[in-house]
Design a protein around this motif. Structure first.
Motif, mmCIF file in Angstrom:
data_model
loop_
_atom_site.group_PDB
_atom_site.id
_atom_site.type_symbol
_atom_site.label_atom_id
_atom_site.label_comp_id
_atom_site.label_asym_id
_atom_site.label_seq_id
_atom_site.Cartn_x
_atom_site.Cartn_y
_atom_site.Cartn_z
ATOM 1 N N VAL A 28 1.023 -0.808 0.137
ATOM 2 C CA VAL A 28 -0.045 -0.205 -0.259
ATOM 3 C C VAL A 28 0.555 1.554 0.461
ATOM 4 O O VAL A 28 1.557 1.988 0.311
ATOM 5 C CB VAL A 28 -1.046 -0.426 1.105
ATOM 6 C CG1 VAL A 28 0.123 0.313 3.077
ATOM 7 C CG2 VAL A 28 -2.248 1.070 1.045
ATOM 8 N N THR A 29 0.822 2.091 -1.092
ATOM 9 C CA THR A 29 1.339 3.580 -0.925
ATOM 10 C C THR A 29 0.328 4.816 -0.499
ATOM 11 O O THR A 29 -0.888 4.738 -1.022
ATOM 12 C CB THR A 29 1.517 3.817 -2.039
ATOM 13 O OG1 THR A 29 2.945 2.813 -2.279
ATOM 14 C CG2 THR A 29 2.303 5.178 -2.656
ATOM 15 N N ASN A 30 0.819 5.759 0.414
ATOM 16 C CA ASN A 30 0.333 6.148 1.027
ATOM 17 C C ASN A 30 0.488 7.577 0.882
ATOM 18 O O ASN A 30 1.927 8.488 0.934
ATOM 19 C CB ASN A 30 0.020 6.499 2.558
ATOM 20 C CG ASN A 30 -0.555 5.428 2.822
ATOM 21 O OD1 ASN A 30 -2.625 5.768 2.301
ATOM 22 N ND2 ASN A 30 -0.108 4.640 3.716
ATOM 23 N N PHE A 31 -0.235 8.790 -0.111
ATOM 24 C CA PHE A 31 0.386 10.261 -0.123
ATOM 25 C C PHE A 31 -0.903 10.708 0.067
ATOM 26 O O PHE A 31 -1.925 10.283 0.275
ATOM 27 C CB PHE A 31 0.670 9.895 -1.595
ATOM 28 C CG PHE A 31 -0.001 9.927 -2.517
ATOM 29 C CD1 PHE A 31 -0.830 11.246 -3.270
ATOM 30 C CD2 PHE A 31 0.021 7.976 -3.112
ATOM 31 C CE1 PHE A 31 -1.969 10.299 -4.025
ATOM 32 C CE2 PHE A 31 -1.146 7.706 -3.920
ATOM 33 C CZ PHE A 31 -1.917 8.922 -4.755
ATOM 34 N N THR A 32 -0.317 12.219 -0.313
ATOM 35 C CA THR A 32 -1.412 13.111 0.008
ATOM 36 C C THR A 32 -1.266 14.668 -1.038
ATOM 37 O O THR A 32 -0.157 14.526 -1.709
ATOM 38 C CB THR A 32 -0.871 14.255 1.202
ATOM 39 O OG1 THR A 32 -0.922 13.008 2.426
ATOM 40 C CG2 THR A 32 -2.356 15.436 1.810
ATOM 41 N N VAL A 33 -2.355 14.619 -1.734
ATOM 42 C CA VAL A 33 -2.417 15.476 -2.719
ATOM 43 C C VAL A 33 -3.193 16.659 -2.299
ATOM 44 O O VAL A 33 -4.365 17.092 -1.629
ATOM 45 C CB VAL A 33 -3.930 15.328 -4.035
ATOM 46 C CG1 VAL A 33 -3.775 15.964 -4.572
ATOM 47 C CG2 VAL A 33 -2.849 13.577 -4.751
ATOM 48 N N ALA A 34 -2.342 17.976 -2.690
ATOM 49 C CA ALA A 34 -2.892 20.127 -2.038
ATOM 50 C C ALA A 34 -4.002 20.139 -3.303
ATOM 51 O O ALA A 34 -3.427 19.864 -5.054
ATOM 52 C CB ALA A 34 -1.803 20.495 -2.048
ATOM 53 N N VAL A 35 -4.894 20.807 -3.101
ATOM 54 C CA VAL A 35 -6.104 20.840 -4.759
ATOM 55 C C VAL A 35 -6.404 22.325 -4.132
ATOM 56 O O VAL A 35 -6.689 22.301 -2.937
ATOM 57 C CB VAL A 35 -6.722 20.247 -4.341
ATOM 58 C CG1 VAL A 35 -8.124 20.617 -5.480
ATOM 59 C CG2 VAL A 35 -6.870 18.936 -4.997
ATOM 60 N N THR A 36 -5.893 23.091 -5.165
ATOM 61 C CA THR A 36 -5.895 24.958 -5.013
ATOM 62 C C THR A 36 -6.978 25.331 -6.172
ATOM 63 O O THR A 36 -6.464 25.465 -7.030
ATOM 64 C CB THR A 36 -4.843 25.495 -4.443
ATOM 65 O OG1 THR A 36 -3.936 24.758 -3.105
ATOM 66 C CG2 THR A 36 -5.432 27.021 -4.270
ATOM 67 N N TRP A 47 -8.532 36.154 -10.756
ATOM 68 C CA TRP A 47 -8.729 35.111 -10.226
ATOM 69 C C TRP A 47 -8.111 34.776 -8.716
ATOM 70 O O TRP A 47 -6.977 35.090 -8.929
ATOM 71 C CB TRP A 47 -8.246 33.935 -10.962
ATOM 72 C CG TRP A 47 -8.559 33.516 -12.888
ATOM 73 C CD1 TRP A 47 -8.289 33.868 -13.440
ATOM 74 C CD2 TRP A 47 -9.742 32.547 -12.483
ATOM 75 N NE1 TRP A 47 -9.064 33.670 -14.829
ATOM 76 C CE2 TRP A 47 -10.219 32.761 -14.048
ATOM 77 C CE3 TRP A 47 -10.991 32.111 -11.706
ATOM 78 C CZ2 TRP A 47 -11.070 32.071 -14.497
ATOM 79 C CZ3 TRP A 47 -11.202 31.604 -12.214
ATOM 80 C CH2 TRP A 47 -11.652 30.992 -13.782
ATOM 81 N N LYS A 48 -9.043 33.939 -7.513
ATOM 82 C CA LYS A 48 -8.257 34.248 -6.414
ATOM 83 C C LYS A 48 -8.998 32.618 -6.296
ATOM 84 O O LYS A 48 -9.210 32.182 -6.170
ATOM 85 C CB LYS A 48 -9.370 34.836 -5.202
ATOM 86 C CG LYS A 48 -9.727 36.476 -6.337
ATOM 87 C CD LYS A 48 -8.862 37.138 -5.172
ATOM 88 C CE LYS A 48 -9.798 38.826 -5.750
ATOM 89 N NZ LYS A 48 -8.887 39.543 -4.394
ATOM 90 N N ASP A 49 -7.191 32.521 -5.179
ATOM 91 C CA ASP A 49 -7.218 31.381 -5.010
ATOM 92 C C ASP A 49 -8.479 31.153 -3.826
ATOM 93 O O ASP A 49 -8.248 31.735 -2.539
ATOM 94 C CB ASP A 49 -5.894 30.918 -4.296
ATOM 95 C CG ASP A 49 -4.495 30.778 -5.794
ATOM 96 O OD1 ASP A 49 -4.837 30.259 -6.217
ATOM 97 O OD2 ASP A 49 -3.210 30.762 -5.320
ATOM 98 N N GLN A 50 -8.694 30.368 -3.776
ATOM 99 C CA GLN A 50 -9.418 29.079 -2.499
ATOM 100 C C GLN A 50 -8.596 28.544 -1.731
ATOM 101 O O GLN A 50 -6.941 28.425 -1.867
ATOM 102 C CB GLN A 50 -11.039 28.482 -2.827
ATOM 103 C CG GLN A 50 -11.094 29.518 -3.760
ATOM 104 C CD GLN A 50 -12.128 30.477 -3.419
ATOM 105 O OE1 GLN A 50 -12.968 30.622 -2.782
ATOM 106 N NE2 GLN A 50 -12.009 31.518 -3.641
#
Length: 153
Positions: A28-36, A47-50
């Motif tokens: 099993v591979t665990n990782f985190t994805v950051a979504v802006t 355009w404004k970042d949330q």
């Protein structure tokens, strides 16, 4: 398959994926994805970042399918990725307190090439120098078939 909540997210890996193996040998591979996400502000015409949302993901090997190992070997911190999988909720206990966590159980993942550069723009007259382009000149003869004869099969 009915009743599952499938999700697609596009973002960047926050760290190198971590590969682990269960006592039974499942990878099993665990990782985190950051979504802006971004929204267009009509008042300022910008355009404004949330706020950034962080999605915890888990990818498992399945039989001969080595998804977890492939992710750990091919992706790294900062890579733009597109992840598709099932949204799951898992419960655990920490310091005697019950907690829940949402996680994406990865079905498929790929690099997002939207913002990766190119050597040159398609249709542009600006080409890379011939010395850097291995396809610019034909290869030297390697003693292959003569041009008039047919292949030996």
């Amino acid at each position: 398959m009915s009743g599952e909540t499938m999700l697609t997210v596009r973002g960047r890996l926050t760290a190198d994926p971590e590969l682990r193996f269960t006592p039974s040998g499942a990878g099993v591979t665990n990782f985190t994805v950051a979504v802006t996400a971004q929204k267009f502000d009509k008042n300022t015409s910008e355009w404004k970042d949330q706020p950034t949302k962080y999605w915890r993901c888990a990818a498992w090997n399945q039989g001969k399918l080595t998804r977890a190992e492939n992710i750990a070997n091919l992706l790294k911190k900062g890579d733009n990725v597109i992840v598709y999988g099932e949204l799951t909720t898992r419960e655990y206990e920490k310091d005697g307190e019950k907690r829940t966590a949402e996680e994406i159980r990865v079905e498929t993942i790929g690099k997002d090439l939207t913002f990766h550069g190119q050597a040159y723009a398609a249709g542009s007259s600006e080409q890379p120098p011939a010395a850097e382009d291995p396809w610019a000149t034909p290869p030297a003869s390697t003693g292959g078939w003569p041009e008039q004869s047919s292949p030996p099969f």
